[in-house]
Design an enzyme around this catalytic site. Structure first.
Site, mmCIF file in Angstrom:
data_model
loop_
_atom_site.group_PDB
_atom_site.id
_atom_site.type_symbol
_atom_site.label_atom_id
_atom_site.label_comp_id
_atom_site.label_asym_id
_atom_site.label_seq_id
_atom_site.Cartn_x
_atom_site.Cartn_y
_atom_site.Cartn_z
ATOM 1 N N THR A 157 -1.827 -6.363 4.104
ATOM 2 C CA THR A 157 -1.267 -7.422 4.943
ATOM 3 C C THR A 157 -1.671 -8.801 4.445
ATOM 4 O O THR A 157 -0.942 -9.772 4.590
ATOM 5 C CB THR A 157 -1.757 -7.234 6.392
ATOM 6 O OG1 THR A 157 -1.215 -6.021 6.868
ATOM 7 C CG2 THR A 157 -1.318 -8.351 7.299
ATOM 8 N N TYR A 164 6.641 -7.255 9.260
ATOM 9 C CA TYR A 164 6.438 -7.830 7.934
ATOM 10 C C TYR A 164 6.324 -6.697 6.939
ATOM 11 O O TYR A 164 6.184 -5.530 7.304
ATOM 12 C CB TYR A 164 5.155 -8.671 7.898
ATOM 13 C CG TYR A 164 3.914 -7.841 8.089
ATOM 14 C CD1 TYR A 164 3.481 -7.488 9.356
ATOM 15 C CD2 TYR A 164 3.203 -7.367 6.993
ATOM 16 C CE1 TYR A 164 2.367 -6.686 9.546
ATOM 17 C CE2 TYR A 164 2.079 -6.568 7.168
ATOM 18 C CZ TYR A 164 1.679 -6.237 8.446
ATOM 19 O OH TYR A 164 0.589 -5.438 8.614
ATOM 20 N N SER A 173 -1.865 -0.477 2.331
ATOM 21 C CA SER A 173 -2.943 0.456 1.967
ATOM 22 C C SER A 173 -2.711 1.858 2.510
ATOM 23 O O SER A 173 -3.458 2.779 2.181
ATOM 24 C CB SER A 173 -4.305 -0.097 2.372
ATOM 25 O OG SER A 173 -4.475 -0.088 3.754
ATOM 26 N N THR A 224 -5.955 -3.314 5.555
ATOM 27 C CA THR A 224 -7.015 -2.879 6.479
ATOM 28 C C THR A 224 -6.927 -1.392 6.815
ATOM 29 O O THR A 224 -7.915 -0.803 7.242
ATOM 30 C CB THR A 224 -6.963 -3.683 7.791
ATOM 31 O OG1 THR A 224 -5.675 -3.539 8.372
ATOM 32 C CG2 THR A 224 -7.293 -5.143 7.577
ATOM 33 N N ASP A 225 -5.730 -0.789 6.644
ATOM 34 C CA ASP A 225 -5.558 0.597 7.115
ATOM 35 C C ASP A 225 -6.543 1.571 6.475
ATOM 36 O O ASP A 225 -7.070 2.458 7.146
ATOM 37 C CB ASP A 225 -4.131 1.093 6.821
ATOM 38 C CG ASP A 225 -3.093 0.500 7.763
ATOM 39 O OD1 ASP A 225 -3.464 -0.257 8.674
ATOM 40 O OD2 ASP A 225 -1.896 0.804 7.573
ATOM 41 N N LYS A 264 -12.039 0.833 11.290
ATOM 42 C CA LYS A 264 -11.027 0.025 11.981
ATOM 43 C C LYS A 264 -10.858 0.553 13.406
ATOM 44 O O LYS A 264 -10.695 1.757 13.603
ATOM 45 C CB LYS A 264 -9.701 0.114 11.205
ATOM 46 C CG LYS A 264 -8.600 -0.789 11.743
ATOM 47 C CD LYS A 264 -7.359 -0.777 10.827
ATOM 48 C CE LYS A 264 -6.299 -1.720 11.372
ATOM 49 N NZ LYS A 264 -5.106 -1.810 10.500
ATOM 50 N N GLU A 296 -23.507 22.784 18.571
ATOM 51 C CA GLU A 296 -22.695 23.759 19.312
ATOM 52 C C GLU A 296 -21.977 24.701 18.362
ATOM 53 O O GLU A 296 -21.506 25.759 18.758
ATOM 54 C CB GLU A 296 -21.635 23.031 20.150
ATOM 55 C CG GLU A 296 -22.111 22.571 21.506
ATOM 56 C CD GLU A 296 -20.944 22.053 22.322
ATOM 57 O OE1 GLU A 296 -20.276 22.868 22.972
ATOM 58 O OE2 GLU A 296 -20.698 20.827 22.281
HETATM 59 N N1 GLU Z 1 -0.502 -1.191 6.599
HETATM 60 C C1 GLU Z 1 -1.087 -2.407 6.187
HETATM 61 C C2 GLU Z 1 -2.151 -2.163 5.127
HETATM 62 O O1 GLU Z 1 -3.114 -1.494 5.317
HETATM 63 C C3 GLU Z 1 -1.527 -3.085 7.390
HETATM 64 C C4 GLU Z 1 -2.941 -3.261 7.557
HETATM 65 C C5 GLU Z 1 -3.458 -4.588 7.118
HETATM 66 O O2 GLU Z 1 -3.628 -4.879 5.939
HETATM 67 O O3 GLU Z 1 -3.768 -5.287 8.050
HETATM 68 O O4 GLU Z 1 -1.984 -2.624 4.042
#
Ligand code: GLU
Length: 354
Positions: free
Chosen positions: A38, A51, A84, A117-118, A190, A311
């Site tokens: 992103t 986006y 990602s 971020t993914d 995340k 367990e």
């Molecule tokens: N799907 C995107 C990625 O991981 C969105 C997550 C982001 O970068 O905020 O590239």
């Protein structure tokens, strides 16, 4: 790989933001490796949630933050440009090779990697295990695309370069700098699909903070990493296949059987609670283990440890307890561990060491 051939090397203007050429020569050299996400996303307008990730090139990303010249001499390379969710073993191996090569250059002080971020928690932990250097390696990302109002990418890149250029960051393993926080690669995760404050390090806390490039450090990583790690992927073109299977009430054992039948060498159970699974899945896991598939128990729960024989009887099943590693990171460690033949006991030791 073709992507390698298309690496874009950009030397940025040194005389920007009031920094003279003489000053600039004193600054540390930082290499930015861009992979997409992103932070490199473009939307139709500044106020639309939709986006496409991975559209803006490294030269635009870095050019948007001329203040970087206050911190370092920066050059950029485009290693990939993907959301990602499309991160893969192949890109990881290519990225690891580039990071190791760049850090071996004597005059390079550190590396920054821009990422989505993914799956940043997976890439960061992978590099934490296969980069062999004390120099800072810092991943950064953004929750808002580059075209959004209040895009968070530029300040995140600024802080990431400030950490990568900081001798105090050396020897702390791979770091993720986002939203003023410095996370250790291991254990960060995340927690929100949309909030700018999405990452937490729930068990061990932050490594530090970076406020407009002013860094503070609270701790070193507790486990083996980077220069202490014995995992080596140099020359590799693939990693063993490891699947993550998500447990829930009434989950079918066929998930395990299908995974084994289609060639998985390892399975991570994203268990309920303390890494638990129902009776039927336990029976399927026992069969998988007896057939030579290595099975690690983690948890779908955000916080806490998965301990041995709590367990679920690991001794009887031949399974490994993931400790505090959540399924995505447990999968990375199991992939690397399976590069060599290992029994369940030695795998358990690795999960305690790394
Ligand atoms: N799907 C995107 C990625 O991981 C969105 C997550 C982001 O970068 O905020 O590239």
């Amino acid at each position: 790989m073709r992507a390698l051939a298309s690496l874009i090397i950009i030397t940025l203007l040194l005389v920007t933001g009031g920094v003279s050429a003489a000053d600039a020569n004193m600054k540390p050299n930082i290499v930015i490796l861009a992979t997409g996400g992103t932070i490199a996303g473009r939307g139709e307008s500044g106020t639309r949630a939709s986006y496409n990730a991975g559209e803006v090139g490294v030269e635009t990303l870095v050019g948007a933050v001329p203040q970087l010249a206050e911190l370092a001499r920066v050059r950029g390379e485009q290693v990939a440009n993907v959301g990602s969710q499309d991160m893969s073993d192949a890109i990881w191996l290519q990225l690891a090779a580039r990071v190791n090569a760049v850090l071996a250059e004597e005059d390079v002080a550190g590396v920054v990697i821009t990422h989505g971020t993914d799956t940043i928690e997976e890439t960061a932990y992978f590099l934490n295990l296969v980069v062999h250097s004390k120099k800072p390696v810092v991943l950064t990302a953004a929750m808002r695309p580059a075209t959004a109002l209040s895009a968070d990418g530029p300040l995140n890149i600024y802080n990431a370069v400030a950490v990568a250029a900081d001798p105090e960051a050396a020897g702390r393993g791979v770091l993720v700098v986002i939203n003023d926080d410095i996370h250790g690669a291991r254990g960060m995760t995340k927690t929100s699909t949309t909030d700018v404050q999405t990452f937490i390090s729930p068990e061990r806390g932050l490594i530090g903070t970076s406020l407009y490039g002013d860094n503070r450090y609270f701790r070193y990583p507790y486990k083996r990493h980077t220069y202490e790690s014995t995992f080596d992927v140099a020359g590799r073109t693939a990693l063993p296949r490891v699947d993550v299977l998500y447990m829930h009430a009434g989950v079918s054992p066929e998930l395990v059987n299908a995974s084994v039948a289609s060639g998985a060498q390892g399975i991570v159970i994203a268990g309920v609670g303390n890494g638990n699974m129902n009776r039927e899945v336990r029976a399927a896991v026992k069969q998988a283990v007896d057939a030579g598939v290595r099975v690690v128990r983690s948890t779908r729960v955000t916080r806490g440890f998965v301990g041995r024989n709590v367990e679920t009887d690991d001794d009887a099943l031949g399974t490994v307890a993931a400790g505090e590693l959540k399924p995505p990171q447990a999968r990375v460690l199991l992939q690397l561990a399976l590069l060599e033949e290992r029994d369940a006991a030695s795998l358990q030791t690795l999960f305690e060491q790394y």
